[in-house]
Write an enzyme that holds these catalytic residues in place. Structure first.
Site, short mmCIF file in Angstrom:
data_model
loop_
_atom_site.label_atom_id
_atom_site.label_comp_id
_atom_site.label_asym_id
_atom_site.label_seq_id
_atom_site.Cartn_x
_atom_site.Cartn_y
_atom_site.Cartn_z
N GLY A 189 15.71 -1.56 12.39
CA GLY A 189 14.33 -2.21 12.17
C GLY A 189 14.52 -3.55 12.07
O GLY A 189 13.97 -4.15 11.14
N ARG A 230 13.30 -0.79 17.64
CA ARG A 230 12.06 0.72 18.84
C ARG A 230 12.18 -0.08 20.10
O ARG A 230 12.70 1.34 20.57
CB ARG A 230 11.14 0.25 18.03
CG ARG A 230 10.33 1.32 16.76
CD ARG A 230 9.08 1.44 16.86
NE ARG A 230 8.93 0.34 16.95
CZ ARG A 230 6.40 0.52 16.03
NH1 ARG A 230 6.27 1.42 16.65
NH2 ARG A 230 6.50 -1.09 15.79
N THR A 267 9.38 2.94 3.71
CA THR A 267 8.25 3.58 2.82
C THR A 267 7.96 4.50 3.19
O THR A 267 7.59 4.46 4.62
CB THR A 267 7.28 2.20 2.66
OG1 THR A 267 6.47 2.23 3.07
CG2 THR A 267 8.11 1.33 1.54
N ALA A 291 14.87 1.74 -2.56
CA ALA A 291 14.03 0.83 -3.72
C ALA A 291 13.13 0.92 -2.56
O ALA A 291 12.63 0.10 -1.35
CB ALA A 291 15.00 -0.50 -3.77
N HIS A 311 -0.98 -9.01 -5.49
CA HIS A 311 -0.15 -9.17 -4.51
C HIS A 311 -1.77 -9.75 -2.96
O HIS A 311 -3.03 -10.22 -3.65
CB HIS A 311 -0.43 -7.97 -3.26
CG HIS A 311 1.49 -7.34 -4.56
ND1 HIS A 311 1.78 -6.29 -5.76
CD2 HIS A 311 2.10 -7.97 -3.39
CE1 HIS A 311 2.34 -6.30 -5.57
NE2 HIS A 311 3.28 -6.67 -5.08
N LYS A 314 -2.74 -6.43 1.42
CA LYS A 314 -1.51 -5.06 0.85
C LYS A 314 -2.69 -4.09 0.58
O LYS A 314 -3.46 -4.66 0.11
CB LYS A 314 -1.09 -4.78 -0.46
CG LYS A 314 0.32 -4.38 -1.00
CD LYS A 314 0.84 -4.57 -2.30
CE LYS A 314 1.90 -3.48 -2.39
NZ LYS A 314 2.91 -3.37 -1.36
N THR A 326 6.36 -0.63 -6.68
CA THR A 326 6.72 -2.24 -8.03
C THR A 326 6.15 -1.22 -9.01
O THR A 326 7.39 -1.14 -10.13
CB THR A 326 7.29 -3.04 -7.33
OG1 THR A 326 7.84 -3.29 -5.89
CG2 THR A 326 7.71 -3.89 -8.05
#
Length: 240
Positions: free
Chosen positions: A14, A41, A97, A119, A151, A155, A162
């Protein structure tokens, strides 16, 4: 005379993303790391950039040997890097994610063969906060527990990953957390955990002011994780 340990060989998966670019930049500051491959990619415009070999995802199998991969990609690219790490016996540090249940199951299976860490947040400060939250919850049964996260306006998920991870730590200690979310301006990330009872209150707070902390935490984790025994690790397990 003892020889200096060899640098940990890192593959960045990535590499064209914001985290990937930060990892490439910050890895240059460390003597204990050498980036041997950067995978994106799309087909790379240049095969070698500042001494680092670049590959397309379709060429992943041709990447040189590495001790640990750091993955900040997309769910559709995760299976390939997990498989490659398992085949080569290399550690995997991932912050990707949106993984499906089947992908999480595959991670659990792979952790019996390789050291693996996933994480939601790679801040070392948040890792310490997570431990403090669990300890506080265990020591303060019956206290109210509230988690407030802030945030930037772009977002979309709320509560943040978190905040949910901190809530899981609170639950591990026996608390039942409640959540509040704020989206404002360009806030990088703030997490506030409060334990309250009659007449007293404990506040635990972490503020991120620079996104580089997440890349630094991932590099820290990769160095600590490489050459460890197979297993599923948390960032807080690798603080020292």
């Amino acid at each position: 005379m003892n020889e200096a340990p060899q640098p940990i060989r890192i593959l960045i998966h990535g590499a064209s993303g914001r985290m990937g670019q930060a990892l490439l930049r910050l890895a240059e500051e460390r003597d204990d790391i050498v980036v041997v491959a950067a995978v994106s990619r799309s087909q790379p415009a240049q095969r070698v950039v500042e001494g680092v070999a670049h590959f397309a995802v379709s060429e992943l199998a041709g990447a040189p040997e590495f001790d640990a991969a750091i993955d900040f990609s997309l769910p559709e690219g995760f299976d390939a890097i997990l498989q490659l790490c398992a085949e080569r016996g290399a550690a995997l540090v991932s912050g990707t994610t949106g993984l499906e249940v089947a992908q999480r199951d595959a991670m659990a299976a792979a952790s019996t063969r390789i050291p693996l860490l996933w994480a939601a947040n790679f801040s070392l400060g948040v890792a310490v906060l997570s431990e403090l939250v669990e300890r506080a919850a265990a020591a303060l049964p019956g206290w109210d527990c509230d988690i407030v996260e802030s945030h930037h306006v772009h977002k979309k998920d709320a509560p943040s990953g978190t905040a949910l991870a901190l809530g899981a730590s609170a639950e591990q200690g026996g608390a039942q957390p409640r959540y509040q979310s704020l989206r404002a301006g360009d806030i990088v990330g703030e997490h506030f955990v409060q334990f309250t009872t009659l007449g007293e209150r404990i506040e635990l707070n972490h503020r991120a002011t620079n996104r580089d902390i997440f890349a630094r935490g991932a590099l820290h984790a990769a160095v600590r994780l490489a050459r460890r025994a197979p297993g599923s690790y948390r960032l807080r397990d690798l603080l020292s």
